[in-house]
Design an enzyme around this catalytic site. Structure first.
Site, PDB file in Angstrom:
ATOM      1  N   ASP A   7       0.466   3.214   4.100  1.00  0.00           N
ATOM      2  CA  ASP A   7      -0.325   2.918   2.917  1.00  0.00           C
ATOM      3  C   ASP A   7      -0.618   4.248   2.209  1.00  0.00           C
ATOM      4  O   ASP A   7      -0.512   5.320   2.810  1.00  0.00           O
ATOM      5  CB  ASP A   7      -1.612   2.217   3.352  1.00  0.00           C
ATOM      6  CG  ASP A   7      -2.519   1.880   2.191  1.00  0.00           C
ATOM      7  OD1 ASP A   7      -2.012   1.563   1.108  1.00  0.00           O
ATOM      8  OD2 ASP A   7      -3.747   1.941   2.376  1.00  0.00           O
ATOM      9  N   GLU A   9      -3.546   4.855  -0.545  1.00  0.00           N
ATOM     10  CA  GLU A   9      -4.970   5.114  -0.747  1.00  0.00           C
ATOM     11  C   GLU A   9      -5.747   4.929   0.552  1.00  0.00           C
ATOM     12  O   GLU A   9      -5.583   3.943   1.254  1.00  0.00           O
ATOM     13  CB  GLU A   9      -5.517   4.187  -1.827  1.00  0.00           C
ATOM     14  CG  GLU A   9      -4.897   4.430  -3.192  1.00  0.00           C
ATOM     15  CD  GLU A   9      -5.396   3.444  -4.222  1.00  0.00           C
ATOM     16  OE1 GLU A   9      -6.618   3.442  -4.493  1.00  0.00           O
ATOM     17  OE2 GLU A   9      -4.579   2.659  -4.730  1.00  0.00           O
ATOM     18  N   GLU A  15      -9.324   6.735  -2.424  1.00  0.00           N
ATOM     19  CA  GLU A  15      -9.222   5.445  -3.095  1.00  0.00           C
ATOM     20  C   GLU A  15      -9.415   5.647  -4.597  1.00  0.00           C
ATOM     21  O   GLU A  15     -10.461   6.112  -5.057  1.00  0.00           O
ATOM     22  CB  GLU A  15     -10.290   4.483  -2.557  1.00  0.00           C
ATOM     23  CG  GLU A  15     -10.084   4.079  -1.107  1.00  0.00           C
ATOM     24  CD  GLU A  15      -9.044   2.980  -0.943  1.00  0.00           C
ATOM     25  OE1 GLU A  15      -8.579   2.440  -1.966  1.00  0.00           O
ATOM     26  OE2 GLU A  15      -8.703   2.683   0.216  1.00  0.00           O
ATOM     27  N   ARG A  46     -11.658  -6.551 -11.329  1.00  0.00           N
ATOM     28  CA  ARG A  46     -11.567  -5.201 -11.911  1.00  0.00           C
ATOM     29  C   ARG A  46     -11.228  -5.249 -13.391  1.00  0.00           C
ATOM     30  O   ARG A  46     -11.829  -4.542 -14.217  1.00  0.00           O
ATOM     31  CB  ARG A  46     -10.494  -4.392 -11.179  1.00  0.00           C
ATOM     32  CG  ARG A  46     -10.845  -3.994  -9.765  1.00  0.00           C
ATOM     33  CD  ARG A  46      -9.628  -3.514  -9.013  1.00  0.00           C
ATOM     34  NE  ARG A  46      -9.956  -2.858  -7.750  1.00  0.00           N
ATOM     35  CZ  ARG A  46      -9.062  -2.542  -6.830  1.00  0.00           C
ATOM     36  NH1 ARG A  46      -7.774  -2.810  -7.032  1.00  0.00           N
ATOM     37  NH2 ARG A  46      -9.433  -1.943  -5.722  1.00  0.00           N
ATOM     38  N   SER A  90       2.462   0.598  -1.080  1.00  0.00           N
ATOM     39  CA  SER A  90       1.122   0.600  -1.649  1.00  0.00           C
ATOM     40  C   SER A  90       0.931  -0.534  -2.644  1.00  0.00           C
ATOM     41  O   SER A  90       1.878  -0.963  -3.307  1.00  0.00           O
ATOM     42  CB  SER A  90       0.861   1.940  -2.348  1.00  0.00           C
ATOM     43  OG  SER A  90      -0.393   1.927  -3.000  1.00  0.00           O
ATOM     44  N   ASP A  91      -0.316  -0.988  -2.767  1.00  0.00           N
ATOM     45  CA  ASP A  91      -0.673  -1.946  -3.807  1.00  0.00           C
ATOM     46  C   ASP A  91      -1.222  -1.243  -5.042  1.00  0.00           C
ATOM     47  O   ASP A  91      -1.804  -1.888  -5.911  1.00  0.00           O
ATOM     48  CB  ASP A  91      -1.694  -2.959  -3.278  1.00  0.00           C
ATOM     49  CG  ASP A  91      -1.029  -4.069  -2.479  1.00  0.00           C
ATOM     50  OD1 ASP A  91       0.160  -4.346  -2.716  1.00  0.00           O
ATOM     51  OD2 ASP A  91      -1.696  -4.655  -1.606  1.00  0.00           O
ATOM     52  N   ASP A 152      -5.153   1.225   6.259  1.00  0.00           N
ATOM     53  CA  ASP A 152      -6.596   1.176   6.511  1.00  0.00           C
ATOM     54  C   ASP A 152      -7.289  -0.078   6.024  1.00  0.00           C
ATOM     55  O   ASP A 152      -8.493  -0.231   6.213  1.00  0.00           O
ATOM     56  CB  ASP A 152      -7.265   2.391   5.861  1.00  0.00           C
ATOM     57  CG  ASP A 152      -7.234   2.314   4.340  1.00  0.00           C
ATOM     58  OD1 ASP A 152      -6.239   1.801   3.791  1.00  0.00           O
ATOM     59  OD2 ASP A 152      -8.200   2.759   3.697  1.00  0.00           O
ATOM     60  N   ASN A 155      -5.051  -5.502   3.325  1.00  0.00           N
ATOM     61  CA  ASN A 155      -3.700  -5.735   2.821  1.00  0.00           C
ATOM     62  C   ASN A 155      -2.627  -4.954   3.591  1.00  0.00           C
ATOM     63  O   ASN A 155      -1.447  -5.060   3.273  1.00  0.00           O
ATOM     64  CB  ASN A 155      -3.613  -5.409   1.323  1.00  0.00           C
ATOM     65  CG  ASN A 155      -3.897  -3.953   1.016  1.00  0.00           C
ATOM     66  OD1 ASN A 155      -4.533  -3.240   1.791  1.00  0.00           O
ATOM     67  ND2 ASN A 155      -3.415  -3.497  -0.126  1.00  0.00           N
TER      68      ASN A 155
END
Length: 200
Positions: A7, A9, A15, A46, A90-91, A152, A155
């Site tokens: 991942d 972030e 983040e 968001r 990553s998302d 972490d 997801n």
């Protein structure tokens, strides 16, 4: 052939939404995938906050341009790349990631995309594919790759469990409790040790 999938972030860089939340003075934007397992719900939340506060893509990109990798992240990533292939799953979004990828010496990145109007208003997002982290691991395994994965957040769980081996990294307490089947390490030294054991 081996591969490490990480991942981004919370593992290699701070983040992004938490950093932007601080810069914009909007605590609600600090909510991340560590807090909300439903990614679509989180992103709609968001986007609505950004709209209500007239915040646009360039505002977020300005904050990102001033961000640095987490302490020790560059050295850790370099150590992994000396031993095997490193891919970031990553998302985050293409439009967010570029300055951070430069600071990490451009590792391979699979991520999503922001959809914005000409004036930079974020109106939606596009997933690379549903459950993209898990699907990437499955695709790599279909090419006879052996995969170690770490992350972490909620997801990252499917990615870690789909991999041949893996662990949580600096995960919040609730995820550690909910996922007692997964080990968690909290330093790059310990994460590198896990990876080295996998590679041996």
């Amino acid at each position: 052939m081996n591969m490490v999938c990480l991942d981004l972030e919370g593992v290699l860089v701070p983040e992004i939404w938490i950093e932007f939340s601080k810069a914009a003075g909007i605590p609600e934007l600090s909510r991340t995938t560590r807090d909300e397992p439903d990614y679509d719900k989180l992103m709609k939340f968001r986007i609505e906050i950004l709209k209500n506060n007239n915040l646009k893509l360039p505002d977020i990109q300005k904050v990102i341009s001033g961000m640095e990798p987490l302490p020790g992240a560059v050295e850790f990533a370099n150590s992994v790349r000396e031993k095997t292939q490193l891919v970031i799953l990553s998302d985050t979004f293409e439009q967010f990631a570029k300055p951070l990828m430069k600071k990490l010496s451009y590792p391979t990145l699979f991520c999503n995309s922001i959809i914005a109007d000409k004036d930079g208003t974020i109106i939606d997002y596009a997933l690379r594919q549903p459950d993209g982290k898990k699907e990437a691991i499955k695709a790599f395994k279909s090419m006879k790759m052996r995969i170690f994965a770490a992350g972490d957040s909620f997801n990252d769980l499917a990615m870690i469990r789909e991999a041949d081996a893996g662990c949580l990294f600096c995960a919040p307490e609730q995820i550690r409790k909910d996922c007692s089947d997964l080990t968690c390490v909290d330093t790059y030294k310990d994460l590198l040790a896990k990876i080295n054991t996998f590679l041996d």
